[in-house]
Design an enzyme around this catalytic site. Structure first.
Site, PDB file in Angstrom:
ATOM      1  N   LYS A 163      95.290  52.175  32.669  1.00  0.00           N
ATOM      2  CA  LYS A 163      96.432  51.509  32.453  1.00  0.00           C
ATOM      3  C   LYS A 163      95.762  50.206  31.668  1.00  0.00           C
ATOM      4  O   LYS A 163      96.391  50.036  30.508  1.00  0.00           O
ATOM      5  CB  LYS A 163      97.091  50.724  33.767  1.00  0.00           C
ATOM      6  N   ARG A 199     104.253  46.608  42.276  1.00  0.00           N
ATOM      7  CA  ARG A 199     103.600  47.660  42.825  1.00  0.00           C
ATOM      8  C   ARG A 199     104.228  47.943  44.256  1.00  0.00           C
ATOM      9  O   ARG A 199     104.006  48.984  45.001  1.00  0.00           O
ATOM     10  CB  ARG A 199     102.278  47.295  43.372  1.00  0.00           C
ATOM     11  N   ARG A 225      83.031  54.266  37.108  1.00  0.00           N
ATOM     12  CA  ARG A 225      83.067  53.035  36.683  1.00  0.00           C
ATOM     13  C   ARG A 225      82.513  52.256  37.667  1.00  0.00           C
ATOM     14  O   ARG A 225      82.204  51.320  37.275  1.00  0.00           O
ATOM     15  CB  ARG A 225      84.741  52.543  36.843  1.00  0.00           C
ATOM     16  N   ARG A 230      81.965  47.061  40.104  1.00  0.00           N
ATOM     17  CA  ARG A 230      83.461  46.482  40.823  1.00  0.00           C
ATOM     18  C   ARG A 230      83.131  46.709  42.403  1.00  0.00           C
ATOM     19  O   ARG A 230      82.914  47.766  43.050  1.00  0.00           O
ATOM     20  CB  ARG A 230      84.354  47.160  40.296  1.00  0.00           C
ATOM     21  N   ARG A 260      92.923  52.560  48.149  1.00  0.00           N
ATOM     22  CA  ARG A 260      93.581  52.262  46.729  1.00  0.00           C
ATOM     23  C   ARG A 260      94.446  53.364  46.398  1.00  0.00           C
ATOM     24  O   ARG A 260      95.794  53.294  46.086  1.00  0.00           O
ATOM     25  CB  ARG A 260      92.764  51.724  45.710  1.00  0.00           C
TER      26      ARG A 260
END
Ligand code: AMP
Length: 191
Positions: free
Chosen positions: A13, A88, A127, A133, A144
């Site tokens: 996104k 969300r 990632r 992260r 998630r």
């Protein structure tokens, strides 16, 4: 142009949001980026949301809605905006409806990036490795994805019922997906 970009975590996104926003000369507003910059800066908000984000949970609607309402009230949003990662929850949909109604404006499109979950988990692992992260631990990734399925994916039906939903295949090269998005948005503009 006022639009949302939706899709499961890792669907790409943020990357696509930047191209779309540039094309329409509108701000791309990512609630995730706003929270992350507060965490990095160690603000009171950052301290409050740090653990929630690291655990893969959702920040509360009250905080999130207030941040978005403030951001949408800024001058640069008068010509349009792209929201990435918001709403969300159904509560956030209602809050956004209210903000837009008060401003006398409405959404033009809700873009949904469709990506297979297995593909996503693989992307997120990569990632996590490259960016480090801390919300990309394997457990957080799982939480998630599940949160997205339980709380956020029902929002697609809400926007589909309103005739706003445009679905785009989110698997492939970044530039290829960008082309698909613009082709789909062109169809909306000429419909
Ligand atoms: P993102 O970069 O959009 O994946 O967001 C990263 C994290 O920020 C999410 O996993 C949530 O913890 C938090 N977050 C971002 N946007 C929202 C939202 N609209 N509602 C609740 N939490 C959010």
């Amino acid at each position: 142009m006022r639009l949302l970009i939706m899709g499961p975590p890792g669907a790409g996104k943020g990357t696509q949001a930047k191209s779309i926003a540039e094309h329409f000369d509108i701000p791309a507003i990512s609630t995730g980026d706003i929270f992350r910059s507060n965490v990095s800066a160690g603000t009171p908000l950052g301290l409050e949301v740090r653990r929630i984000m690291a655990d893969g949970g959702y920040v509360g609607d009250d905080i999130t809605n207030a941040i978005v309402a403030d951001r949408l009230a800024e001058d640069d949003c008068a010509k349009g905006f792209l929201l990435d990662g918001y709403p969300r929850t159904l509560g956030q949909v209602e809050a956004l409806d209210e903000v837009l109604e008060q401003g006398g404006v409405a959404l033009d499109v809700v873009l949904s990036l469709k990506v297979d979950i297995d593909e996503l988990v693989e992307r997120l692992r990569k990632r996590a490795e490259s960016e480090g992260r801390d919300d990309d631990s394997e457990e957080a990734i799982r939480i998630r994805q599940q949160k997205y399925l339980d709380e956020t994916s029902p929002l697609l039906d809400v926007y589909r019922d309103r005739g706003l939903l445009v679905e785009v295949d989110g698997v492939g090269e970044v530039s290829e997906i960008t082309q698909r998005i613009f082709a789909a948005l062109d169809q909306v503009a000429t419909a």
